[in-house]
Scaffold this motif. Structure first.
Motif, PDB file in Angstrom:
ATOM      1  N   UNK A  47       0.841  -1.210   0.000  1.00 44.26           N
ATOM      2  CA  UNK A  47       0.000   0.000   0.000  1.00 44.26           C
ATOM      3  C   UNK A  47       0.871   1.253   0.000  1.00 44.26           C
ATOM      4  N   UNK A  48       1.904   1.256   0.828  1.00 40.76           N
ATOM      5  CA  UNK A  48       2.799   2.415   0.889  1.00 40.76           C
ATOM      6  C   UNK A  48       3.494   2.655  -0.447  1.00 40.76           C
ATOM      7  N   UNK A  49       3.977   1.583  -1.064  1.00 41.84           N
ATOM      8  CA  UNK A  49       4.675   1.724  -2.340  1.00 41.84           C
ATOM      9  C   UNK A  49       3.730   2.167  -3.461  1.00 41.84           C
ATOM     10  N   UNK A  95       1.567   6.315  -7.010  1.00 40.78           N
ATOM     11  CA  UNK A  95       0.385   7.058  -7.441  1.00 40.78           C
ATOM     12  C   UNK A  95       0.577   8.566  -7.312  1.00 40.78           C
ATOM     13  N   UNK A  96       1.338   8.981  -6.311  1.00 44.70           N
ATOM     14  CA  UNK A  96       1.556  10.410  -6.082  1.00 44.70           C
ATOM     15  C   UNK A  96       2.785  10.952  -6.822  1.00 44.70           C
ATOM     16  N   UNK A  97       3.486  10.078  -7.524  1.00 42.59           N
ATOM     17  CA  UNK A  97       4.714  10.499  -8.199  1.00 42.59           C
ATOM     18  C   UNK A  97       4.422  11.428  -9.370  1.00 42.59           C
ATOM     19  N   UNK A 149       1.375  13.556 -14.238  1.00 45.62           N
ATOM     20  CA  UNK A 149       1.565  14.466 -15.370  1.00 45.62           C
ATOM     21  C   UNK A 149       0.210  14.783 -15.987  1.00 45.62           C
ATOM     22  N   UNK A 150      -0.089  16.056 -16.116  1.00 45.54           N
ATOM     23  CA  UNK A 150      -1.391  16.489 -16.664  1.00 45.54           C
ATOM     24  C   UNK A 150      -1.585  16.010 -18.102  1.00 45.54           C
ATOM     25  N   UNK A 151      -0.524  16.037 -18.909  1.00 43.86           N
ATOM     26  CA  UNK A 151      -0.668  15.727 -20.336  1.00 43.86           C
ATOM     27  C   UNK A 151      -1.048  14.277 -20.622  1.00 43.86           C
ATOM     28  N   UNK A 152      -0.852  13.352 -19.690  1.00 43.73           N
ATOM     29  CA  UNK A 152      -1.224  11.967 -19.972  1.00 43.73           C
ATOM     30  C   UNK A 152      -2.703  11.700 -19.680  1.00 43.73           C
ATOM     31  N   UNK A 153      -3.386  12.668 -19.063  1.00 36.74           N
ATOM     32  CA  UNK A 153      -4.795  12.479 -18.718  1.00 36.74           C
ATOM     33  C   UNK A 153      -5.722  13.333 -19.572  1.00 36.74           C
TER      34      UNK A 153
END
Length: 147
Positions: free
Chosen positions: A128-130, A135-137, A142-146
């Motif tokens: 869960x920690x990893x 997920x927060x990296x 990156x906005x452009x991938x979404x």
């Protein structure tokens, strides 16, 4: 090169397995695997706009629109035009959505339990920690991938 392993392969396998599991489990409610994520987010954020929901689920506007249309057609969501901006819609859960809320969370918990059976408590917490860290990296955020 035959024994090269990469994280994406395993993430993809897990994603496909979960998609099939949720598709099967949610089918009795007329909800596909593509809609449950939106429904879960609306349980936590009832009344948000479609645009806000798109940002929360980190998918594109068209995917959100299709999922909301399906949930609306099934009677789980109402789209209500915002007074302040006639182009924007607030998303409101219906009584029908509230009636299946416990079932939805139960299905999610069943999947979680199945996954956790593969690990000790310590391994489960570390995973869960990893995953949370990944997920927060900046790679994932990156906005452009979404768009």
């Amino acid at each position: 090169m035959g024994c090269y392993q990469h994280i994406g392969k395993y993430i993809g396998e897990i994603h496909r397995s979960s998609y099939m599991y949720f598709g099967k489990r949610f089918s009795k409610f007329g909800i596909g695997a593509g809609q449950y994520l939106f429904l879960l987010n609306l349980y936590e954020n009832d009344g948000i706009t479609q645009e806000e929901l798109t940002k929360k689920v980190r998918l594109d506007k068209a995917t959100t629109a299709r999922a909301i249309k399906k949930l609306e057609d099934e009677g789980y969501v109402r789209r209500i035009k915002k007074e302040s901006d006639k182009r924007a819609y607030r998303l409101e859960l219906t009584e029908k959505a509230e009636q299946i809320k416990d079932d939805v969370y139960s299905i999610m918990n069943e999947w979680e339990s199945e996954i956790r059976m593969c690990f000790t408590d310590e391994e489960s917490q570390e995973l869960m920690n990893l995953l949370n860290k990944l997920s927060k990296s900046s790679l994932i955020n990156k906005e452009d991938i979404h768009e």
